[in-house]
Design an enzyme around this catalytic site. Structure first.
Site, short mmCIF file in Angstrom:
data_model
loop_
_atom_site.label_atom_id
_atom_site.label_comp_id
_atom_site.label_asym_id
_atom_site.label_seq_id
_atom_site.Cartn_x
_atom_site.Cartn_y
_atom_site.Cartn_z
N SER A 124 0.95 -1.29 -0.01
CA SER A 124 -0.01 0.09 0.11
C SER A 124 0.93 1.08 0.14
CB SER A 124 -0.76 -0.04 1.21
OG SER A 124 -1.57 1.22 1.54
N TYR A 148 -1.66 -0.81 11.10
CA TYR A 148 -1.69 -1.43 9.98
C TYR A 148 -0.61 -1.18 8.80
CZ TYR A 148 -3.38 -1.75 4.93
OH TYR A 148 -3.37 -1.70 3.84
N LYS A 152 2.19 -3.62 6.89
CA LYS A 152 2.40 -3.77 5.50
C LYS A 152 4.15 -3.63 5.44
CE LYS A 152 -1.16 -4.54 3.56
NZ LYS A 152 -1.36 -5.76 2.79
#
Ligand code: NAD
Ligand code: UD1
Length: 336
Positions: A124, A148, A152
């Site tokens: 992302s 989060y 990643k």
């Protein structure tokens, strides 16, 4: 080529399954449905006109992964399965570390055990953190602002380390910008559970009458109209990037990070106006304070993806809004 698609019932995974079938890949879906519905895969089947094997299982279950890799003679993996809500990750970080990082380690172990050496991974633009350089290139500084994002970044690094240690292992790490839109049939689209966190599904639910108005987080950003600017990319363009990545993997050694965006920025207000045009509906909104952790603007430099994969985004903002509206207006309550 038989491809294991983890998280294949989710928003991006299900659209990618359509593109894979249309390009003669055989997707096998592995999903625990914690944020999706088996109905999404049935819609894929009805669009492509063929059956897709679905295994209900959890990424942290090594035996289940070993079994599916062997039984289906898997040749490559596209790994979407992850939890992805920034706010939720702040309140339950351990759940995010366990689901996303343990799930990825378990997958990599199973792939190694079964000699499956090709991986496409969903990363992302969140790894660009405060977005110090715009447009972001793959070597822009990396940082994270929430658990989060940390998962990643850690998963990217885990995969790169495995590729460095094993010369036979190759991975394409795709850094998605802001995926929006829906399959042009209107049969599939984004179906967030509860109140949408992201802009496009929120706008679509206001337009269809499920929510009364959009709250725009800030009109005092240093941008031309004062609202945030992002690089929205049509989910079918994104799906085709995965087809190109799978095709490119045999030519590639190691881990290759690629921005998957359009290279164009669109403001929140511009997206609201485009959606009103596409839907013929009003999207009432009010300005409220900035959302903590937001940045003013970010868009991609997608030139490396074009160079390495021969891929570039085709669809414009108007098309993203039209396709979102076709899905939202046909299925106001999503797959339910
Ligand atoms: P999604 O929630 O719709 O899909 C994720 C799928 O993974 C769901 O079907 C869910 O049930 C499944 N899943 C989650 N944990 C699992 C586990 N432990 N075992 C088995 N299945 C599990 O999300 P999405 O929008 O399709 O995103 C797909 C991937 O792309 C994610 O990795 C996400 O972080 C990444 N990504 C998404 C966006 C976005 O805006 N949608 C942006 C950048 C990156
Ligand atoms: C979010 C995630 C990011 C993820 C990305 C891709 C956060 C903080 N970040 O980023 O980790 O990689 O999605 O999908 O959630 N907006 C409103 N009102 C709303 C919703 C959004 O004004 O109800 C604005 C935001 O302030 C922002 C823009 O719309 O300016 C886009 O927001 P969003 O869709 O949440 O995406 P990102 O902030 O880019």
């Amino acid at each position: 080529m038989r491809v294991l698609v983890t998280g294949g019932a989710g928003y991006i995974g299900s659209h990618t399954c359509v593109a894979l079938c249309e390009h003669d890949f055989e997707p096998i879906v592995f999903d625990n449905f914690c944020n999706s519905s088996p109905e999404a895969v049935r819609r894929v089947e009805s669009i492509v006109g063929r059956r897709i094997p679905v295994i209900e299982g959890d990424m942290r279950d090594r035996e289940a992964l070993l079994d599916v890799l062997e039984r289906h003679a898997i040749e490559a993996v596209v790994h979407f399965a992850a939890l992805k809500a920034v706010g939720e990750s702040l309140s339950c970080p351990l759940e995010y570390f366990d689901n996303n990082i343990t799930g990825t380690i378990t997958l990599l172990q199973a792939m190694q055990a079964k000699a499956v050496h090709r991986l496409v991974f969903s990363s992302s633009a969140t790894v660009y953190g405060g977005a110090e350089t715009i447009p972001a290139t793959e070597d822009s500084p990396l940082s994270v602002t929430n658990p989060y994002g940390r998962t990643k970044l850690v998963m990217e690094q885990l995969i790169a380390d495995v590729c460095a240690a094993d010369a036979g292992f190759a991975a394409m790490i795709l850094r998605y910008f802001n995926p929006v839109g829906a399959h042009p049939s209107g049969q599939m689209g984004e179906d967030p559970k509860g109140i949408p966190n992201n802009l496009m599904p929120y706008i679509a639910q206001v337009a269809v009458g499920r929510r009364d108005k959009l709250r725009i987080f800030g009109n005092d950003w240093p941008t031309p109209d004062g609202t945030g600017i992002r690089d929205f990319i049509h989910v079918m363009d994104l799906a085709h990037a995965h087809v190109a990545a799978l095709r490119g993997l045999p030519r590639q050694a190691g881990a290759t990070m690629l921005n998957i965006g359009t290279g164009k920025g669109t403001s929140v207000l511009e997206l609201v106006r485009a959606f009103e045009m596409a839907s013929g509906r009003n999207v009432p909104f009010e300005f409220v304070g900035r959302r903590p952790g937001d940045i003013a603007e970010l868009w991609a430099d997608p030139s490396l993806a074009q160079e390495v994969l021969g891929w570039r985004a085709e669809y414009d903002i108007e098309r993203m809004c039209e396709d979102t509206w076709r899905w939202q207006s046909a299925y106001p309550d999503g797959y339910a």
